[in-house]
Enzyme design. Sequence first.
Site, mmCIF file in Angstrom:
data_model
loop_
_atom_site.group_PDB
_atom_site.id
_atom_site.type_symbol
_atom_site.label_atom_id
_atom_site.label_comp_id
_atom_site.label_asym_id
_atom_site.label_seq_id
_atom_site.Cartn_x
_atom_site.Cartn_y
_atom_site.Cartn_z
ATOM 1 N N THR A 57 55.597 49.385 58.204
ATOM 2 C CA THR A 57 54.426 50.198 58.544
ATOM 3 C C THR A 57 54.387 50.399 60.056
ATOM 4 O O THR A 57 54.869 49.547 60.800
ATOM 5 C CB THR A 57 53.173 49.426 58.086
ATOM 6 O OG1 THR A 57 53.168 49.449 56.677
ATOM 7 C CG2 THR A 57 51.885 50.005 58.618
ATOM 8 N N ARG A 70 48.275 53.308 44.140
ATOM 9 C CA ARG A 70 47.793 52.160 44.918
ATOM 10 C C ARG A 70 47.372 52.604 46.339
ATOM 11 O O ARG A 70 48.056 53.324 47.028
ATOM 12 C CB ARG A 70 48.904 51.116 45.030
ATOM 13 C CG ARG A 70 48.493 49.864 45.796
ATOM 14 C CD ARG A 70 49.222 49.784 47.117
ATOM 15 N NE ARG A 70 48.898 48.563 47.859
ATOM 16 C CZ ARG A 70 49.279 48.358 49.102
ATOM 17 N NH1 ARG A 70 50.015 49.243 49.728
ATOM 18 N NH2 ARG A 70 48.918 47.260 49.736
ATOM 19 N N THR A 75 49.428 45.145 60.113
ATOM 20 C CA THR A 75 50.548 45.381 59.200
ATOM 21 C C THR A 75 50.816 44.094 58.431
ATOM 22 O O THR A 75 50.453 43.010 58.870
ATOM 23 C CB THR A 75 51.809 45.816 59.982
ATOM 24 O OG1 THR A 75 52.945 45.745 59.107
ATOM 25 C CG2 THR A 75 52.081 44.937 61.191
ATOM 26 N N GLY A 76 51.465 44.240 57.271
ATOM 27 C CA GLY A 76 51.767 43.067 56.469
ATOM 28 C C GLY A 76 51.241 43.233 55.064
ATOM 29 O O GLY A 76 51.111 44.363 54.580
ATOM 30 N N HIS A 77 50.951 42.134 54.414
ATOM 31 C CA HIS A 77 50.527 42.172 53.010
ATOM 32 C C HIS A 77 49.136 42.805 52.884
ATOM 33 O O HIS A 77 48.105 42.159 53.070
ATOM 34 C CB HIS A 77 50.533 40.751 52.435
ATOM 35 C CG HIS A 77 50.396 40.740 50.957
ATOM 36 N ND1 HIS A 77 49.188 40.572 50.323
ATOM 37 C CD2 HIS A 77 51.308 40.931 49.985
ATOM 38 C CE1 HIS A 77 49.368 40.637 49.014
ATOM 39 N NE2 HIS A 77 50.651 40.844 48.783
HETATM 40 N N1 ASP Z 1 50.033 46.937 54.980
HETATM 41 C C1 ASP Z 1 50.949 47.823 54.316
HETATM 42 C C2 ASP Z 1 50.579 47.918 52.869
HETATM 43 O O1 ASP Z 1 50.247 46.940 52.275
HETATM 44 C C3 ASP Z 1 52.374 47.384 54.426
HETATM 45 C C4 ASP Z 1 52.849 47.048 55.809
HETATM 46 O O2 ASP Z 1 52.060 46.822 56.704
HETATM 47 O O3 ASP Z 1 54.040 47.043 56.039
HETATM 48 O O4 ASP Z 1 50.684 48.977 52.335
#
Ligand code: ASP
Length: 309
Positions: A170, A197, A220-222
């Site tokens: 992301t 989603r 960013t992340g989960h």
């Molecule tokens: N936060 C983003 C998501 O869950 C993924 C990411 O940050 O890489 O879609």
Amino acid sequence: MEPILLVHGGAGFINDDRKATELLLGVKEAAKAGYKVLKSKNSLLDGLEEAVRVMEDNEIFNAGLGSVLNLDGEVEMDASIMLGSNLNAGGVTVVKNIKNPISLARRVMEKTPHFLLAGEGALKFAKREGFEILSDGALVTEARKLMLENYKKKLAEKKLTNTGEAELGTVGAVAFLNGQVAAATSTGGYEGKMVGRCSDTSIIGSGTYADDESGAVSTTGHGDSIAKVCLAHDICKEMEAGKSAQEATEICVNKMLKRLENTAGAITLSVKGEIGIAFSSNRMSWAYQIGNMLHFGINKNEHNVEIVN
Ligand code: ASP
């Protein structure tokens, strides 16, 4: 104080060193491009939009071209943007066939009374605003097709463990100019997500937040965890309570890891112009420019500095 433009290219489990090098090149290029526009146009939003667009157009990142695929093999993207002076915000979620979702998010902020438009409605608005609508599959890359195939194979063999750490990518940016801040984030979501989603990235307070009474954050992340702890807003609240940008970012990223056992990263600028960069994943690419100095890194405790000509 000098303007600052800070970007990230996603937090996650990045174990391929060649990919890490490409991510670093990508964030450096985006920080420089965004900074140039931030200064020349004297505009937070123009600087952020430019930085994010550069990464959306680079297929190494999981945003725009190169977005990961949902279970049906399609690209569905999310983006949001927020200005700290008046709390104006805009976003799009589950949007298809738009080259630069961040520009559409900005248009939602500037041209509608809403903070978020989804799917069909977002596309209808994009058409009305004169955005080019790409053909189906135009944003799908060979690399992402292969990734999805492998993912489905592992799923069938039941070899997938939910560590909460995928190889993500992301993109996001925060900027500081004349005592004001703004933030922007854009994503394709994560590999193997269900059709429809909606991610944290589109949600104000989770993926993006900016308030001139505290600072600006892009996370960013989960995403399904980030949304539950309202990570970007949480970091701003810590700054409001007196923590520095770095302390606030570390506290909230670690709090999410402890509470939900999933990883995240965030970039932060306080209204005082302090910088915060933290991640609980193994890597997160980031870069920022102040004056003619470019700072960047991807590993824990890595901080390089280069002169920009
Ligand atoms: N936060 C983003 C998501 O869950 C993924 C990411 O940050 O890489 O879609």
